[in-house]
Each structure stands twice: as C-alpha cells, then as structure tokens.
Design a protein around this motif. Structure first.
Motif, PDB file in Angstrom:
ATOM      1  N   ARG A  29      35.781 -43.661  39.407  1.00 57.14           N
ATOM      2  CA  ARG A  29      35.982 -42.089  38.937  1.00 57.14           C
ATOM      3  C   ARG A  29      36.119 -41.119  40.177  1.00 57.14           C
ATOM      4  O   ARG A  29      36.864 -40.194  40.111  1.00 57.14           O
ATOM      5  CB  ARG A  29      34.664 -41.773  38.001  1.00 57.14           C
ATOM      6  CG  ARG A  29      34.830 -40.616  37.318  1.00 57.14           C
ATOM      7  CD  ARG A  29      34.011 -40.372  36.154  1.00 57.14           C
ATOM      8  NE  ARG A  29      33.782 -39.197  35.770  1.00 57.14           N
ATOM      9  CZ  ARG A  29      33.049 -38.346  35.356  1.00 57.14           C
ATOM     10  NH1 ARG A  29      31.626 -38.737  35.682  1.00 57.14           N
ATOM     11  NH2 ARG A  29      32.775 -37.248  34.845  1.00 57.14           N
ATOM     12  N   GLN A  89      46.354 -49.502  36.261  1.00 59.65           N
ATOM     13  CA  GLN A  89      45.301 -48.482  36.503  1.00 59.65           C
ATOM     14  C   GLN A  89      44.303 -49.105  37.570  1.00 59.65           C
ATOM     15  O   GLN A  89      43.151 -49.237  37.333  1.00 59.65           O
ATOM     16  CB  GLN A  89      44.603 -48.343  35.221  1.00 59.65           C
ATOM     17  CG  GLN A  89      45.516 -47.554  34.054  1.00 59.65           C
ATOM     18  CD  GLN A  89      44.736 -47.305  32.935  1.00 59.65           C
ATOM     19  OE1 GLN A  89      43.449 -47.735  32.526  1.00 59.65           O
ATOM     20  NE2 GLN A  89      45.377 -47.083  31.943  1.00 59.65           N
ATOM     21  N   GLN A  96      39.829 -40.997  41.254  1.00 57.55           N
ATOM     22  CA  GLN A  96      40.483 -40.441  40.613  1.00 57.55           C
ATOM     23  C   GLN A  96      40.485 -38.897  40.661  1.00 57.55           C
ATOM     24  O   GLN A  96      41.713 -38.224  40.340  1.00 57.55           O
ATOM     25  CB  GLN A  96      40.046 -40.640  38.810  1.00 57.55           C
ATOM     26  CG  GLN A  96      40.202 -42.074  38.574  1.00 57.55           C
ATOM     27  CD  GLN A  96      39.736 -42.261  37.139  1.00 57.55           C
ATOM     28  OE1 GLN A  96      39.338 -41.292  36.495  1.00 57.55           O
ATOM     29  NE2 GLN A  96      39.519 -43.628  36.726  1.00 57.55           N
TER      30      GLN A  96
END
Length: 154
Positions: A95, A89, A98
């Motif tokens: 964030r 990951q 993503q």
C-alpha cells in the motif's frame, strides 16, 4: 506386525502410500504432497513390474522413492511456476508503494524528521525535512514495511 503387513502387501505398499498422499493433498492442499504421492505411485508401478528382481530390495525402493520424490518436486515447482511470476498488479499488497508520487498536506508538522500526513482516511507517519503543518508535500518513497513514507516539500 507392520513388517508382516508390508511383506504381505508387496508392491502395493507404494500404491497405498501414493494414494494416501494424494488424499492428504486433497484434504490439505499445498501442492507438495501431490508430487511425493506421484513418486510413490511410480515406484509402485515399477515394483509391480520388477518385484521379483534380486536387486529390488526394500532399501533400493526407498532410495529410488527419495530420489524420485526430489525430482518430481523439482519438476512440479518448475511446472507450477515460482512466486516471482510477473503480475499485472505488482504493488497490490504494498500500500505504501502505491502512494509514491501522491500529493498530501501535512496533518502534523514534521519535527526532528518525523510527522504525519492524511491520505484518504488514513494518517501516515512520514519522514522528511522539518516542515510546518499544512505544508503541501509529495511522497517520494515508502519503507519496505509500509509503516513510514518519505516526503519532500512541493
């Protein structure tokens, strides 16, 4: 006083130092004192074997300890792996990254290159061409600090 204690303990000084460093590693883990403690224990073992040798003075012992500490720390870093080890990951703590490719609607118009979109329950600052509120946009990039997203009209 300390000189007398060190002289009386002889080669056991290094063993005590090594175990003290290992205990400190257990109390405050960081995988750093471990390798220096191992180096101290190894110097202690060598001191037990060759304590009476004429060349094995205190200065030589300290130099050997310093050199062995560097070598053991390097070997430990190699064994433990680096921070750049591959992960399943890679965007876990990024964030904004993503969100690249996600579609959103402008919550506030983009004026002078700045505006806001709502993704999930968060309002994100965005940069892009001037667009009115309600326009569908796609996230194309995220700043390294995840404070601002770059968008384009769909």
């Amino acid at each position: 006083m300390i000189d007398r204690i060190i002289a009386e303990l002889g080669p056991w000084n290094w063993m005590i130092l090594g175990f003290a460093l290992l205990v400190m590693e257990v109390i405050a883990p960081g995988i750093f004192m471990l390798w220096i403690g191992i180096a101290a224990l190894l110097i202690g073992v060598v001191s037990l074997l060759i304590w009476d040798a004429g060349f094995w003075t205190g200065q030589v012992q300290v130099l050997a300890f310093l050199g062995l500490s560097l070598v053991s720390a390097y070997v430990g870093k190699t064994l433990a792996g680096g921070r750049n080890a591959p992960t399943d990951q890679p965007l876990l703590n990024r964030r904004g990254a993503q969100l690249i490719g996600k579609m959103a609607t402008l919550a506030e118009p983009i004026k002078d290159g700045r505006g806001r979109i709502k993704l999930g329950d968060t309002l994100w600052r965005v940069a892009g061409p001037d667009l009115p509120a309600g326009t569908q946009v796609r996230v194309t990039a995220a700043a390294d600090t995840d404070l601002e997203l770059t968008v384009e009209a769909v």
